[in-house]
Design a protein around this motif. Structure first.
Motif, PDB file in Angstrom:
ATOM      1  N   SER A   1      -3.077  51.801  72.089  1.00 24.47           N
ATOM      2  CA  SER A   1      -3.478  50.474  71.613  1.00 24.47           C
ATOM      3  C   SER A   1      -2.929  49.345  72.474  1.00 24.47           C
ATOM      4  CB  SER A   1      -3.020  50.285  70.157  1.00 24.47           C
ATOM      5  OG  SER A   1      -1.614  50.385  70.066  1.00 24.47           O
ATOM      6  N   GLY A   2      -2.103  49.692  73.439  1.00 27.27           N
ATOM      7  CA  GLY A   2      -1.618  48.675  74.355  1.00 27.27           C
ATOM      8  C   GLY A   2      -0.221  48.198  74.029  1.00 27.27           C
ATOM      9  N   THR A   3       0.764  48.590  74.821  1.00 32.12           N
ATOM     10  CA  THR A   3       2.143  48.148  74.686  1.00 32.12           C
ATOM     11  C   THR A   3       2.639  47.840  76.080  1.00 32.12           C
ATOM     12  OG1 THR A   3       3.065  50.359  74.980  1.00 32.12           O
ATOM     13  CG2 THR A   3       2.458  49.720  72.720  1.00 32.12           C
ATOM     14  N   ARG A   4       3.945  47.669  76.207  1.00 34.67           N
ATOM     15  CA  ARG A   4       4.485  47.432  77.545  1.00 34.67           C
ATOM     16  C   ARG A   4       4.357  48.682  78.416  1.00 34.67           C
ATOM     17  NH1 ARG A   4       9.124  47.215  74.500  1.00 34.67           N
ATOM     18  NH2 ARG A   4       9.179  44.974  74.802  1.00 34.67           N
ATOM     19  N   TYR A   5       4.129  49.855  77.762  1.00 29.14           N
ATOM     20  CA  TYR A   5       3.961  51.088  78.493  1.00 29.14           C
ATOM     21  C   TYR A   5       2.477  51.378  78.690  1.00 29.14           C
ATOM     22  CZ  TYR A   5       8.855  51.894  77.263  1.00 29.14           C
ATOM     23  OH  TYR A   5      10.204  51.779  77.102  1.00 29.14           O
ATOM     24  N   SER A   6       2.163  52.098  79.746  1.00 26.17           N
ATOM     25  CA  SER A   6       0.785  52.518  79.976  1.00 26.17           C
ATOM     26  C   SER A   6       0.472  53.702  79.078  1.00 26.17           C
ATOM     27  CB  SER A   6       0.584  52.897  81.439  1.00 26.17           C
ATOM     28  OG  SER A   6       1.290  54.086  81.734  1.00 26.17           O
ATOM     29  N   SER A   7      -0.797  54.083  79.042  1.00 31.08           N
ATOM     30  CA  SER A   7      -1.220  55.193  78.198  1.00 31.08           C
ATOM     31  C   SER A   7      -0.625  56.517  78.652  1.00 31.08           C
ATOM     32  CB  SER A   7      -2.745  55.288  78.177  1.00 31.08           C
ATOM     33  OG  SER A   7      -3.243  55.481  79.493  1.00 31.08           O
ATOM     34  N   SER A   8      -0.093  56.567  79.859  1.00 35.08           N
ATOM     35  CA  SER A   8       0.477  57.818  80.367  1.00 35.08           C
ATOM     36  C   SER A   8       1.871  58.098  79.820  1.00 35.08           C
ATOM     37  CB  SER A   8       0.543  57.786  81.892  1.00 35.08           C
ATOM     38  OG  SER A   8       1.430  56.769  82.323  1.00 35.08           O
ATOM     39  N   ILE A   9       2.480  57.130  79.121  1.00 36.31           N
ATOM     40  CA  ILE A   9       3.853  57.306  78.662  1.00 36.31           C
ATOM     41  C   ILE A   9       3.961  58.439  77.644  1.00 36.31           C
ATOM     42  CG2 ILE A   9       3.684  55.598  76.803  1.00 36.31           C
ATOM     43  CD1 ILE A   9       6.765  56.320  79.045  1.00 36.31           C
ATOM     44  N   PHE A  10       2.925  58.617  76.817  1.00 40.56           N
ATOM     45  CA  PHE A  10       2.972  59.689  75.834  1.00 40.56           C
ATOM     46  C   PHE A  10       3.061  61.042  76.529  1.00 40.56           C
ATOM     47  CE2 PHE A  10       0.685  62.969  73.452  1.00 40.56           C
ATOM     48  CZ  PHE A  10       1.488  63.047  72.328  1.00 40.56           C
ATOM     49  N   GLU A  11       2.206  61.271  77.509  1.00 38.75           N
ATOM     50  CA  GLU A  11       2.230  62.527  78.245  1.00 38.75           C
ATOM     51  C   GLU A  11       3.562  62.708  78.982  1.00 38.75           C
ATOM     52  OE1 GLU A  11      -0.301  60.432  78.256  1.00 38.75           O
ATOM     53  OE2 GLU A  11      -1.902  61.616  77.312  1.00 38.75           O
ATOM     54  N   GLU A  12       4.084  61.606  79.516  1.00 39.53           N
ATOM     55  CA  GLU A  12       5.358  61.681  80.232  1.00 39.53           C
ATOM     56  C   GLU A  12       6.492  62.116  79.307  1.00 39.53           C
ATOM     57  OE1 GLU A  12       8.644  58.739  82.345  1.00 39.53           O
ATOM     58  OE2 GLU A  12       6.592  57.999  82.022  1.00 39.53           O
ATOM     59  N   MET A  13       6.577  61.514  78.129  1.00 41.31           N
ATOM     60  CA  MET A  13       7.653  61.835  77.199  1.00 41.31           C
ATOM     61  C   MET A  13       7.483  63.220  76.587  1.00 41.31           C
ATOM     62  SD  MET A  13      10.069  59.534  77.042  1.00 41.31           S
ATOM     63  CE  MET A  13       9.980  59.732  78.827  1.00 41.31           C
ATOM     64  N   ALA A  14       6.254  63.591  76.285  1.00 42.18           N
ATOM     65  CA  ALA A  14       6.008  64.931  75.748  1.00 42.18           C
ATOM     66  C   ALA A  14       6.423  65.986  76.769  1.00 42.18           C
ATOM     67  CB  ALA A  14       4.541  65.086  75.372  1.00 42.18           C
ATOM     68  N   SER A  15       6.070  65.768  78.024  1.00 43.30           N
ATOM     69  CA  SER A  15       6.441  66.698  79.090  1.00 43.30           C
ATOM     70  C   SER A  15       7.947  66.701  79.311  1.00 43.30           C
ATOM     71  CB  SER A  15       5.718  66.313  80.376  1.00 43.30           C
ATOM     72  OG  SER A  15       6.112  67.139  81.443  1.00 43.30           O
ATOM     73  N   HIS A  16       8.545  65.543  79.246  1.00 42.85           N
ATOM     74  CA  HIS A  16       9.998  65.422  79.435  1.00 42.85           C
ATOM     75  C   HIS A  16      10.750  66.250  78.390  1.00 42.85           C
ATOM     76  CE1 HIS A  16      13.924  63.626  80.158  1.00 42.85           C
ATOM     77  NE2 HIS A  16      13.969  63.213  78.916  1.00 42.85           N
ATOM     78  N   MET A  17      10.316  66.181  77.145  1.00 39.74           N
ATOM     79  CA  MET A  17      11.049  66.859  76.077  1.00 39.74           C
ATOM     80  C   MET A  17      10.888  68.376  76.112  1.00 39.74           C
ATOM     81  SD  MET A  17      12.824  64.644  74.595  1.00 39.74           S
ATOM     82  CE  MET A  17      13.360  65.456  73.081  1.00 39.74           C
ATOM     83  N   LYS A  18       9.765  68.862  76.543  1.00 34.30           N
ATOM     84  CA  LYS A  18       9.506  70.311  76.476  1.00 34.30           C
ATOM     85  C   LYS A  18       9.676  71.020  77.822  1.00 34.30           C
ATOM     86  CE  LYS A  18       4.476  70.037  77.137  1.00 34.30           C
ATOM     87  NZ  LYS A  18       3.155  70.259  76.514  1.00 34.30           N
ATOM     88  N   GLN A  19      10.170  70.327  78.855  1.00 35.84           N
ATOM     89  CA  GLN A  19      10.193  70.906  80.200  1.00 35.84           C
ATOM     90  C   GLN A  19      11.077  72.145  80.307  1.00 35.84           C
ATOM     91  OE1 GLN A  19      12.513  68.396  83.149  1.00 35.84           O
ATOM     92  NE2 GLN A  19      12.434  66.949  81.445  1.00 35.84           N
TER      93      GLN A  19
END
Length: 360
Positions: A339-357
């Motif tokens: 919906s638009g924040t200071r982060y781009s739409s890719s932040i979700f994928e980045e954090m999901a990948s970060h947590m499960k790496q």
């Protein structure tokens, strides 16, 4: 001594096979299986900007701050949160960084949202002294919310916290690396649990006698670092080998990955090194991102032998919005990014990948 909060057994989640012998009156359970879910969230860090945002004409109301994720906290069978700022109430004066004290209404909101137990062992436990700890523990008792890691007296500390869901007994312990240089009053070490390995091992041994599963909250690590340090990893390995089943990390204020630790005996312990900030006034550089860990616990009885496993970890990243209306609202990160924040739409994928790496 331990405390056990009971919940009625559900016939839909426990399947049993029994034989009734004419030579004895009791039923003999040959096998059953029960599964429950446990959720954990990160730091509830109530800065002045957050409690001012929650101010009403008659007090404070934090329920709107977490309304968008309430269903994610309510759906698991047990939910634990890290209450980073002590709930000392307005009578001793509210305060923000560096010496925090928060309104009682914070606890009201999280109880309403489904949180069953809070960890209160952290570097801010003694920010406002013994009085704030006594006020907080008394209020938690008043509203029926369990707490762990900080206590009113020796007897309170000796009461092992055990929550029972569908016949599965979960014990909780909690520890912190320190209290920001504020000394623990001599003779009142019960006010906050410190990370002292020998004492922790004794606590773990006692808890294992009265529970099927042991969950330990750890306040550790370096602030704002996205990966655990060597001390965290070493402590996690020690806890695993002592028989802890689930380790929940706090304090860095950003997310750190999850992993399975293989114990020396070949069994497994699950650890999430940091769940980040769940609700706080911190912004930018990942400090406004947290998450909800949910994991399943299964207890099985086969041929009179009880076997308990934890499995199927799931992680939902969350985000604290900062708008001009209700400034601080916790929402799913996936929704916020889209919906638009200071982060781009890719932040979700980045954090999901970060947590499960580090997961298979």
């Amino acid at each position: 001594m331990y405390f056990e909060r009971e919940q009625a057994v559900s016939s839909t989640t426990i399947k049993s096979i029994s034989d009734h012998s004419t030579k004895q009156s009791e039923f003999v359970f040959k096998s059953y299986s029960a599964t429950i879910s446990l959720a954990a969230v990160g730091d509830i860090l109530i800065h002045g900007t957050v409690y001012k945002d929650a101010k009403t004409a008659t007090g404070y109301d934090f329920k709107p701050n977490i309304a968008s994720v309430k269903h994610l906290l309510q759906s698991p069978d047990i939910t634990i949160a890290n209450q980073e700022t002590i709930i000392g109430g307005i009578d001793i004066g509210l305060s923000t960084y560096p010496l925090f004290n928060s309104p009682y209404e914070v606890a009201d909101a999280f109880l309403d949202a489904g949180v069953d137990i809070v960890s209160i062992a952290n570097n801010h436990t003694l920010d406002r002294g013994e009085k704030a700890v006594l006020n907080a523990t008394s209020y938690f008792d008043k509203i029926g919310m369990e707490y762990v890691g900080g206590y009113r007296d020796k007897e309170d500390k000796e009461r092992i916290r055990v929550l029972n869901r569908n016949g599965i007994r979960i014990a909780f312990l909690s520890y912190t690396y320190g209290t920001n240089g504020i000394p623990v009053p001599k003779g009142k070490e019960y006010l906050v649990n410190l990370i002292e390995p020998e004492n922790m091992k004794a606590d773990i041994a006692a808890a294992k006698q009265v529970a099927d599963v042991l969950v330990v909250s750890m306040h550790w690590g370096n602030e704002y670092q996205l990966f655990p340090n060597d001390e965290q990893k070493s402590l996690a390995k020690m806890l695993a080998n002592e028989g802890v089943d689930l380790i929940i990390g706090h304090h860095p204020h950003v997310l750190q990955p999850m992993e399975w630790i293989t114990r020396d005996d070949g069994s497994k312990t699950f650890v999430v090194y940091s769940l980040g900030n769940f609700l706080s006034g911190q912004v930018k550089n990942y400090k406004d991102i947290g998450g909800i860990l949910e994991i399943n616990i299964t207890k099985q009885l086969v041929d009179n032998k009880s076997v308990v496993t934890i499995h199927n970890p799931q992680f939902t990243p969350t985000y604290v919005t900062n708008t001009n209306v209700r400034r601080f609202q916790v929402v799913p990160l996936e929704v916020a990014a889209a919906s638009g924040t200071r982060y781009s739409s890719s932040i979700f994928e980045e954090m999901a990948s970060h947590m499960k790496q580090w997961l298979d």
